[in-house]
Design an enzyme around this catalytic site. Structure first.
Site, mmCIF file in Angstrom:
data_model
loop_
_atom_site.group_PDB
_atom_site.id
_atom_site.type_symbol
_atom_site.label_atom_id
_atom_site.label_comp_id
_atom_site.label_asym_id
_atom_site.label_seq_id
_atom_site.Cartn_x
_atom_site.Cartn_y
_atom_site.Cartn_z
ATOM 1 N N GLY B 315 1.807 -0.616 7.357
ATOM 2 C CA GLY B 315 2.193 0.597 6.871
ATOM 3 C C GLY B 315 3.554 1.005 7.366
ATOM 4 O O GLY B 315 4.424 1.360 6.339
ATOM 5 N N TRP B 317 5.807 -1.084 7.563
ATOM 6 C CA TRP B 317 6.827 -2.074 6.681
ATOM 7 C C TRP B 317 6.745 -1.316 5.340
ATOM 8 O O TRP B 317 7.786 -1.464 4.514
ATOM 9 C CB TRP B 317 6.049 -3.372 6.694
ATOM 10 C CG TRP B 317 6.365 -4.207 5.581
ATOM 11 C CD1 TRP B 317 7.568 -5.045 5.493
ATOM 12 C CD2 TRP B 317 5.923 -4.495 4.232
ATOM 13 N NE1 TRP B 317 7.758 -6.004 4.365
ATOM 14 C CE2 TRP B 317 6.699 -5.477 3.642
ATOM 15 C CE3 TRP B 317 4.719 -4.143 3.633
ATOM 16 C CZ2 TRP B 317 6.365 -5.886 2.323
ATOM 17 C CZ3 TRP B 317 4.333 -4.385 2.354
ATOM 18 C CH2 TRP B 317 5.253 -5.405 1.789
ATOM 19 N N HIS B 318 5.802 -0.514 4.720
ATOM 20 C CA HIS B 318 5.925 0.135 3.469
ATOM 21 C C HIS B 318 6.886 1.101 3.556
ATOM 22 O O HIS B 318 7.546 1.393 2.814
ATOM 23 C CB HIS B 318 4.491 0.443 2.871
ATOM 24 C CG HIS B 318 3.686 -0.397 2.419
ATOM 25 N ND1 HIS B 318 2.537 -0.796 3.146
ATOM 26 C CD2 HIS B 318 3.840 -0.945 0.996
ATOM 27 C CE1 HIS B 318 1.912 -1.819 2.217
ATOM 28 N NE2 HIS B 318 2.755 -1.569 1.074
ATOM 29 N N GLY B 319 7.039 1.873 4.765
ATOM 30 C CA GLY B 319 8.047 2.860 5.072
ATOM 31 C C GLY B 319 7.743 3.585 6.012
ATOM 32 O O GLY B 319 6.521 3.908 6.210
#
Lengths: 84, 387
Positions: B315, B317-319
């Site tokens: 999660g 890593w997505h932002g």
């Protein structure tokens, strides 16, 4: 460690695998895909790698061997044997 | 230029594929040509955003130096941690500054390039990679078909492909498959996702009867889920197809995710190159570390904790936004709960092979997956704030 015979290695590995998978079928079905049969998953695979390191002193990284080259009892024995 | 979207991208890519086809069918190695094509495409990608271009060049320089530093003494623990920290630094700076809407050091594809660079560092430390030439390393990181959003390839596999010149027949097969994949990908992304997107109208909770409003929100969540699949799977197929034409067997990213029977099964089918990367380099390493150091008494607790860490990282890593972090935590908890249920429940062990159980399990899994997408899209948080 004194050099282990193939039979000793095989016997030790079968004990290990029976304990990890909780299924004595691994003793007979040496060429079935353990991941496909649901006997091994990522977690059990790590446990196997840690146990192999403790038992045989052979260290295999999680991505060291492609899954399709280490997914049956016979292939697991082979991968350890070539590293001893 | 917007990759896999602008007409100009497709025109230039068609030209690249045509030249690659002639070379490949004459059994000429495609390595140099692919490197040249990647250089040209990267210039097109960043020509309108020179700031991103500079960040991209800086990333490549940092990652290359870190890798070289580690290659020189592969068994050094200090060098390993140093190389890992330096390789991760640009992404961390980018994501953290993103909270303040700054996006320092950011460029299109930074997350994907970081995954690839970190894989090289970790496998070098494991003794699986001895050395990579600078050319091969940069080509692996910047390979244009997969630069913006994956699929995330692995370096040893990639290097083997680019150094092998396939026979005429073998290349013809790869080329045909590649073109077919590009075609299917275009239908997925441009036709199907395009149509779904026309019907996708996110809206707040209206003033109608609660039941109807609820159904409306469920409809929105489903449309978003299917849109996301066709858009991303379509992109991934095209990226895979162009790779094949260049002689690189980029791995697949999706395998019919909507037939998954449980959440573990779902992650073996959805964005597979990401979830396998996390499985191999986060989950398994965490599990190995905690087993060696006996952090947990039970194997189940190790697995549960590993799943949560793994997915929260996914999660993040997505932002670093509430929606993405919640999405990660949600899937981590679901995976942990699934693991506990499958390991402990006698009910599961007794019925897992039966048809009715599988249909029920599939049905529940789909609702959980769609709710996850509603977290991911921000729909759930928007509704929560609105109430």
């Amino acid at each position: 460690m004194a050099k282990m015979t193939h039979e000793e290695l095989e016997e030790k590995m079968l004990d290990l695998l029976e304990e990890i998978t909780g299924d004595e079928a691994v003793r007979e079905q040496r060429d079935v895909d353990l991941f496909e049969e649901g006997l091994l998953d990522s977690m059990a695979a790590v446990e196997l790698l840690v146990d192999i390191e403790e038992e045989f002193g052979v260290s295999i990284a999680p991505t060291g061997v492609p899954r399709e080259e280490m997914n049956t009892v016979n292939l697991i024995i082979h991968q350890v044997e070539i590293r001893l | 230029m917007s990759f896999f979207a602008d007409p100009s991208f497709f025109v230039i890519t068609a030209l690249i594929v045509a030249i690659a086809a002639v070379l490949g069918l004459h059994q000429v190695s495609l390595r140099r040509f692919g490197m040249g094509a990647t250089l040209v495409m990267v210039l097109f990608l960043f020509c309108k955003t020179p700031g991103q271009g500079a960040a991209f060049v800086a990333f490549l320089a940092i990652a290359t130096l870190a890798a070289k530093f580690l290659f020189a003494r592969r068994d050094s623990k200090a060098r390993f941690w140093g190389a890992l920290a330096v390789t991760l630094a640009p992404l961390v700076v980018c994501k953290v500054s993103g909270i303040f809407e700054l996006n320092l050091l950011g460029f299109t594809g930074i997350s994907y390039l970081t995954f690839k660079a970190v894989q090289v560092v970790l496998e070098t430390h494991d003794g699986l990679i001895e050395e990579m030439g600078i050319g091969d390393y940069l080509y692996f990181l910047a390979f244009f078909p997969t630069i913006i959003s994956g699929p995330i390839d692995r370096s040893r596999r990639f290097v083997e492909d680019i150094h092998r010149t396939p026979s005429r027949d073998e290349y013809a097969g790869m080329l045909a498959r590649g073109i077919l994949l590009i075609g299917i990908g275009m239908v997925y992304k441009i036709v199907i996702a395009g149509i779904i997107h026309r019907y996708y109208n996110p809206a707040g909770w209206g003033s109608g009867p609660a039941g109807l409003e609820f159904l409306n929100q469920v409809g929105i969540a489903y449309l978003y889920g299917f849109y996301l699949f066709f858009d991303f799977a379509g992109y991934s197929l095209m990226a895979m197809g162009v790779s094949y034409c260049l002689g690189v067997r980029t791995p697949r990213n999706f395998r019919a995710p909507f037939i998954a029977l449980d959440i573990k099964d779902f992650w073996n089918r959805w964005h597979m190159t990401l979830s396998f990367w996390l499985r191999d380099f986060v989950f398994m390493r965490f599990a190995r570390f905690s087993m060696k150091h006996k952090l947990f008494k039970q194997r189940l607790h190790t697995a549960e904790c590993g799943f949560v860490i793994n997915m929260v990282l996914m999660g993040a890593w997505h932002g670093l936004t509430p929606s993405y972090l919640l999405y990660g935590l949600y899937h981590g908890v679901l995976l942990a709960a699934t693991e506990a249920f499958q390991k402990k429940s006698k009910f599961y062990k007794k019925h897992k092979g039966e048809r009715w159980y599988q249909v029920l399990s599939w049905l529940i899994t789909m609702q959980l997956v769609m709710f996850g997408f509603a977290l991911f899209s921000g729909q759930v948080l928007m509704l929560a704030k609105g109430v």
